[in-house]
Design an enzyme around this catalytic site. Structure first.
Site, PDB file in Angstrom:
ATOM      1  N   CYS A 130       0.834  -1.207   0.000  1.00  0.00           N
ATOM      2  CA  CYS A 130       0.000   0.000   0.000  1.00  0.00           C
ATOM      3  C   CYS A 130       0.863   1.248   0.000  1.00  0.00           C
ATOM      4  O   CYS A 130       1.464   1.591   1.016  1.00  0.00           O
ATOM      5  CB  CYS A 130      -0.926  -0.009   1.218  1.00  0.00           C
ATOM      6  N   CYS A 133      -0.378   3.938   2.378  1.00  0.00           N
ATOM      7  CA  CYS A 133      -0.029   3.676   3.780  1.00  0.00           C
ATOM      8  C   CYS A 133       1.444   3.928   4.064  1.00  0.00           C
ATOM      9  O   CYS A 133       1.794   4.539   5.072  1.00  0.00           O
ATOM     10  CB  CYS A 133      -0.358   2.227   4.134  1.00  0.00           C
ATOM     11  N   ASP A 134       2.320   3.452   3.184  1.00  0.00           N
ATOM     12  CA  ASP A 134       3.742   3.383   3.501  1.00  0.00           C
ATOM     13  C   ASP A 134       4.649   4.182   2.577  1.00  0.00           C
ATOM     14  O   ASP A 134       5.860   4.257   2.822  1.00  0.00           O
ATOM     15  CB  ASP A 134       4.203   1.910   3.479  1.00  0.00           C
TER      16      ASP A 134
END
Length: 303
Positions: A130, A133-134
């Protein structure tokens, strides 16, 4: 007899349980593996409101503690199938059957993995699924996106804004995503396409150091030194046990809109397992609240 049975204890399922419990409903939460679902794969979460920074596991533990403090019943089991009969819904697990007035399916979905040795070990240490997300953790670094569909291309666009270089690795001779995304990436100096290539090996002991990539035409294998890999080869919803109860689309997601209602009376859906455009922890918790309140209204009106 439970008022509501929630299938799945990710952010959507635990939020649904919380809202139902606060509405004074008797709730059973069934989980087959890990509390928190996909969020537990994120070593650092910085986009969840009010939480400056925490690991996915920490957020999952806080959610679990909260629903337990409200008196939820928990069962660790695999749901085999669900059936309805005259207003009573029976959830059959691999251990026993449970009855409820309403059911919320929050079974989630799984990111498809490469299936390579070392992959599980390096999740959060160079392997991610993701970019939203990251991705920010790789600012100024070199990364690779695996996949050629819209998700992969969208992640590559995002990563190209702050990464030193982005390699997009596709196992086919062309990208399968939208042409406008391909064109946008083609104009960026820090993006390279690698076609007809698969990842053969993930190299590194405790942290990803490089990947071995294999040309499927020439069978030549080479080493690509990178700081991170973003795997974007699709998601797999876990809706098999519910296929006879609710409608699934061609990709296996439960067909439902923002109201989280299925075509089956008393059956609701929340989170990544339903048809939706954005799959994030915030949209999962939003679904959980919507589905729980809809289920409570259904029970109260039927009483």
């Amino acid at each position: 007899m439970y008022d509501i049975i929630v299938v799945g204890a990710g952010p959507a399922g635990m939020t649904a349980a919380l809202y139902a419990l606060r509405a004074d409903k008797k709730v059973l939460l069934i989980e087959k593996e890990t509390f928190g679902g996909q969020i537990t794969y994120s070593p650092k979460v910085e986009n969840y409101p009010s939480v400056m920074q925490a690991s996915g596991n920490e957020i999952a533990e806080m959610m679990l503690d909260q629903v337990m403090s409200h008196g939820v019943d928990i069962e660790m089991a695999h749901v085999r199938h669900i059936e309805t009969n005259e207003g009573v819904i029976t959830v059959q697990t691999d251990r026993e059957a449970y009855e409820a007035k309403a059911v919320i399916i929050a079974a989630g979905s799984r990111h498809r993995h490469l299936g390579l040795p070392n992959e599980e070990k390096l999740i959060g240490e160079g392997i991610s699924y993701c970019a939203v997300c990251d991705g920010a953790f790789y600012a100024g670094k070199t990364v690779a996106v695996i996949g050629g569909g819209n998700t992969a291309l969208q992640e590559a666009v995002m990563l190209s804004e702050y990464c030193k270089h982005v390699y997009v690795i596709q196992n086919l001779a062309a990208m399968t995503g939208e042409g406008r995304l391909v064109q946008k990436l083609s104009k960026k100096d820090n993006v390279s396409f690698i076609f007809n290539t698969v990842v053969a090996e993930l190299r590194g002991e405790n942290k990803l150091q490089s990947i071995a990539i294999k040309d499927t035409v020439t069978n030549v294998t080479s080493d690509l030194v990178i700081d991170g890999v973003f795997v974007a080869i699709g998601q797999q919803p876990e809706n098999g046990p519910f296929s006879s109860l609710v409608s699934l689309n061609e990709y296996g997601y439960i067909v439902a809109g923002e109201d989280c209602m299925t075509q089956t009376r008393g059956v609701f859906v929340a989170g990544d397992c339903r048809t939706k455009a954005i799959r994030q922890i915030t949209t999962a918790t939003a679904d959980g609240a919507v589905a729980a309140l809809a289920a409570c209204r259904y029970i109260d009106n039927e009483a």
